[in-house]
Design a protein around this motif. Sequence first.
Motif, PDB file in Angstrom:
ATOM      1  N   ALA A  35      63.992 -27.132  27.826  1.00 12.34           N
ATOM      2  CA  ALA A  35      63.913 -26.051  27.176  1.00 12.34           C
ATOM      3  C   ALA A  35      65.117 -24.909  27.538  1.00 12.34           C
ATOM      4  N   THR A  84      56.096 -17.659  19.164  1.00 13.24           N
ATOM      5  CA  THR A  84      55.748 -18.446  20.235  1.00 13.24           C
ATOM      6  C   THR A  84      54.666 -19.768  19.766  1.00 13.24           C
ATOM      7  N   GLY A 134      62.718 -24.692  21.091  1.00  9.14           N
ATOM      8  CA  GLY A 134      63.225 -23.394  21.740  1.00  9.14           C
ATOM      9  C   GLY A 134      62.495 -22.183  21.132  1.00  9.14           C
ATOM     10  N   PRO A 135      61.400 -22.004  21.148  1.00 13.33           N
ATOM     11  CA  PRO A 135      60.906 -20.810  20.615  1.00 13.33           C
ATOM     12  C   PRO A 135      61.085 -19.634  21.493  1.00 13.33           C
ATOM     13  N   ASP A 136      60.432 -18.468  21.430  1.00 15.70           N
ATOM     14  CA  ASP A 136      60.686 -17.526  22.266  1.00 15.70           C
ATOM     15  C   ASP A 136      59.739 -17.632  23.559  1.00 15.70           C
ATOM     16  N   ALA A 137      58.741 -18.330  23.329  1.00 19.16           N
ATOM     17  CA  ALA A 137      57.951 -18.505  24.553  1.00 19.16           C
ATOM     18  C   ALA A 137      56.930 -19.734  24.153  1.00 19.16           C
ATOM     19  N   ILE A 138      56.287 -20.310  25.112  1.00 21.04           N
ATOM     20  CA  ILE A 138      55.176 -21.492  25.039  1.00 21.04           C
ATOM     21  C   ILE A 138      54.050 -20.790  25.699  1.00 21.04           C
ATOM     22  N   LYS A 160      65.867 -18.811  27.341  1.00 23.65           N
ATOM     23  CA  LYS A 160      65.157 -17.904  26.782  1.00 23.65           C
ATOM     24  C   LYS A 160      63.484 -18.056  26.552  1.00 23.65           C
ATOM     25  N   THR A 161      63.140 -19.472  26.575  1.00 16.81           N
ATOM     26  CA  THR A 161      61.542 -19.737  26.558  1.00 16.81           C
ATOM     27  C   THR A 161      60.908 -19.214  27.486  1.00 16.81           C
TER      28      THR A 161
END
Length: 289
Positions: free
Chosen positions: A116, A67, A89-93, A119-120
């Motif tokens: 985005a 993230t 495009g990480p798993d989360a912000i 998945k993010t």
Amino acid sequence: MAELRPRRSVLYMPGANERALEKAKTLDADALILDLEDSVAPDAKADGRKRVCEAAASGEYGRRELTIRVNGLDTEWHADDIRAAAEAGPDAIVVPKVNSAAEVHAIERSLEAAGAPDKTAIWAMVETPIAMLHAYDIAAASERLSVLVMGTNDLAKELHAEHVPGRAPLLGGLSLALLAARATGKVILDGVYNDVKDLDGFAEECLQGRQFGFDGKTLIHPGQLEPCNRIFAPSDAEIAHSEKIIEAFEAATREGRGVVTVDGRMIENLHVDNARRVLAVAAAIRDRA
């Protein structure tokens, strides 16, 4: 039951520190927060943003959930952080100081406008008195919001509270956020422990967090990983007891018996549900290894 992803240990890593980002590839953390906020000086924000986004897009962090913590909505860096993070495009912000459902909606619109990927997710940091009072609205604001992250240092500061063993001054806020997470089906992570040399105190706070119902804990030092991973994982005894409960319940169901006991205690559906969750968490941890 939905698939569980282990988030026992969630380690902050300074985004402007190339060595730290490289070291993170070897650490036994379930998730990493590559930080662009507190750990990055104002004159290093642009360089840190580039470095973190390259790391997030590299595919070099294995099964660790990756993230990016952006700067807050009220800062001059937020919009550029969101655009760059959306592209990476990480798993989360991870967004600090989220205080309302309206702010969650604004974050979601910004991510979508920046392209985005689906998945993010959004991880919202709740760390102010107003966030505690609005915790349910924040957690329920968006399907894209998957995790609440406690910001206990800022919460203590705004409450004018002292950091004391047992965290009595913070328990009201912790409880409100936990209720909101459970009512909306979201994951919730406990706040950091500041004294990295006090591993006994850290372990006690991990145990308190697990007993409260937190899914894991945010960390500020790799030395905190081992006790955190151990305490937030089901023990061998818990796994064995859970298997025993499910076996007894299934046997009773096959035989048409309405009463089930294990070790002299009556077993109800809620005990079976808890046992299945313990085994699901244990399986998710094994799959991550």
